[in-house]
Design a protein around this motif. Sequence first.
Motif, PDB file in Angstrom:
ATOM      1  N   ALA A  22       5.657   1.050  -3.114  1.00 52.46           N
ATOM      2  CA  ALA A  22       6.465   1.896  -2.447  1.00 52.46           C
ATOM      3  C   ALA A  22       6.267   3.219  -2.837  1.00 52.46           C
ATOM      4  O   ALA A  22       5.969   4.170  -2.049  1.00 52.46           O
ATOM      5  N   GLU A  23       6.419   3.547  -4.034  1.00 55.33           N
ATOM      6  CA  GLU A  23       6.124   4.939  -4.506  1.00 55.33           C
ATOM      7  C   GLU A  23       4.650   5.571  -4.339  1.00 55.33           C
ATOM      8  O   GLU A  23       4.603   6.844  -4.286  1.00 55.33           O
ATOM      9  N   ALA A  24       3.790   4.494  -4.426  1.00 51.00           N
ATOM     10  CA  ALA A  24       2.617   5.026  -3.877  1.00 51.00           C
ATOM     11  C   ALA A  24       2.213   4.977  -2.422  1.00 51.00           C
ATOM     12  O   ALA A  24       0.979   5.217  -2.178  1.00 51.00           O
ATOM     13  N   GLY A  25       3.313   4.848  -1.333  1.00 46.73           N
ATOM     14  CA  GLY A  25       3.259   5.329  -0.168  1.00 46.73           C
ATOM     15  C   GLY A  25       3.265   3.991   0.834  1.00 46.73           C
ATOM     16  O   GLY A  25       3.380   4.172   1.806  1.00 46.73           O
ATOM     17  N   ALA A  26       3.249   2.711   0.189  1.00 47.13           N
ATOM     18  CA  ALA A  26       2.980   1.475   1.097  1.00 47.13           C
ATOM     19  C   ALA A  26       4.319   0.824   1.522  1.00 47.13           C
ATOM     20  O   ALA A  26       5.289   1.251   0.974  1.00 47.13           O
ATOM     21  N   ASP A  27       4.277   0.503   2.608  1.00 48.08           N
ATOM     22  CA  ASP A  27       5.560   0.009   3.427  1.00 48.08           C
ATOM     23  C   ASP A  27       5.545  -1.337   2.874  1.00 48.08           C
ATOM     24  O   ASP A  27       4.723  -1.984   2.464  1.00 48.08           O
ATOM     25  N   ILE A  28       7.081  -1.842   2.586  1.00 44.07           N
ATOM     26  CA  ILE A  28       6.953  -2.993   1.775  1.00 44.07           C
ATOM     27  C   ILE A  28       7.743  -4.109   2.575  1.00 44.07           C
ATOM     28  O   ILE A  28       8.917  -3.623   3.103  1.00 44.07           O
ATOM     29  N   VAL A  29       7.423  -5.310   2.376  1.00 43.35           N
ATOM     30  CA  VAL A  29       8.217  -6.665   2.733  1.00 43.35           C
ATOM     31  C   VAL A  29       8.670  -7.342   1.321  1.00 43.35           C
ATOM     32  O   VAL A  29       7.906  -7.719   0.867  1.00 43.35           O
ATOM     33  N   LEU A  30       9.919  -7.280   1.119  1.00 40.45           N
ATOM     34  CA  LEU A  30      10.577  -8.009   0.078  1.00 40.45           C
ATOM     35  C   LEU A  30      10.948  -9.443   0.359  1.00 40.45           C
ATOM     36  O   LEU A  30      11.209  -9.690   1.575  1.00 40.45           O
TER      37      LEU A  30
END
Length: 271
Positions: free
Chosen positions: A36-44
Amino acid sequence: MDMTSMTAITAPLMGRVAIITGSTSGIGLGIARALAEAGADIVLNGLGDLGQIETTRSELAAATGVQVNYNGANLLDGADAAALVTDTINEFGKIDILVNNAGIQHVSPVEDFPVDKWNAIQALNLSASFHATRAAFGAMKSAGWGRIINLASVHGLIASPYKSAYVAAKHGVLGLTKTVGLEGAQFGVTCNAICPGYVWTPLVEGQIEDTAKARGISRDDVINNVLLAAQPTKRFVTVEELGAVSVFLCSESARSITGVALPVDGGWTSQ
């Protein structure tokens, strides 16, 4: 330096969509945070108190500015593992990064190993990785870009007594990693495995206290002479280190790295 170049450096994964299984705590959450810090959208994805999971989700989104979703798929069910991926594709229009991290452990002599524990460990630690990868692979090939990271273990490379199911599953994960790496090589899709040694997590912290009481030894003795006995650095791997390795493996700089089992184990498997 123009803004595009700066963004590529500060947010190299911007615009990417990443699923991280078993990411409501521990290693998986550390990797999710790094991506996320690198810019990716995330699915937990993972288990736990739904209120706490929502707090984790909202805090991660607020801290990083990316979209963070939660999917409660039960990865013990292969159909659910596949649906986690198809749901993500339906929500975001694509899947770029899949981190197969979810896992469980049970320790027992092989002659007493509970069959239900064996089956559950194979289902979550190995089969779920297959089902999720199978569901994601076609979309990644069609897009001409994909990153699959499997969280294996030093026990994918070596064995320890009383961990027959875990060791067998993690060896299987490495076989899956090599095969998928070969199949994706001409399509811009890489597949690699990270093989951590002992990692500092809240779960390990609890094990330290329990082991100290059970053996009648000090906390330091448990850390240095039990848990880290085989880890030459005599320090735990951190989730931040695993997150940084994951970001690198997802980067363009790692596009020629595929089918690899990468130890992050403080020298354990060098012995």
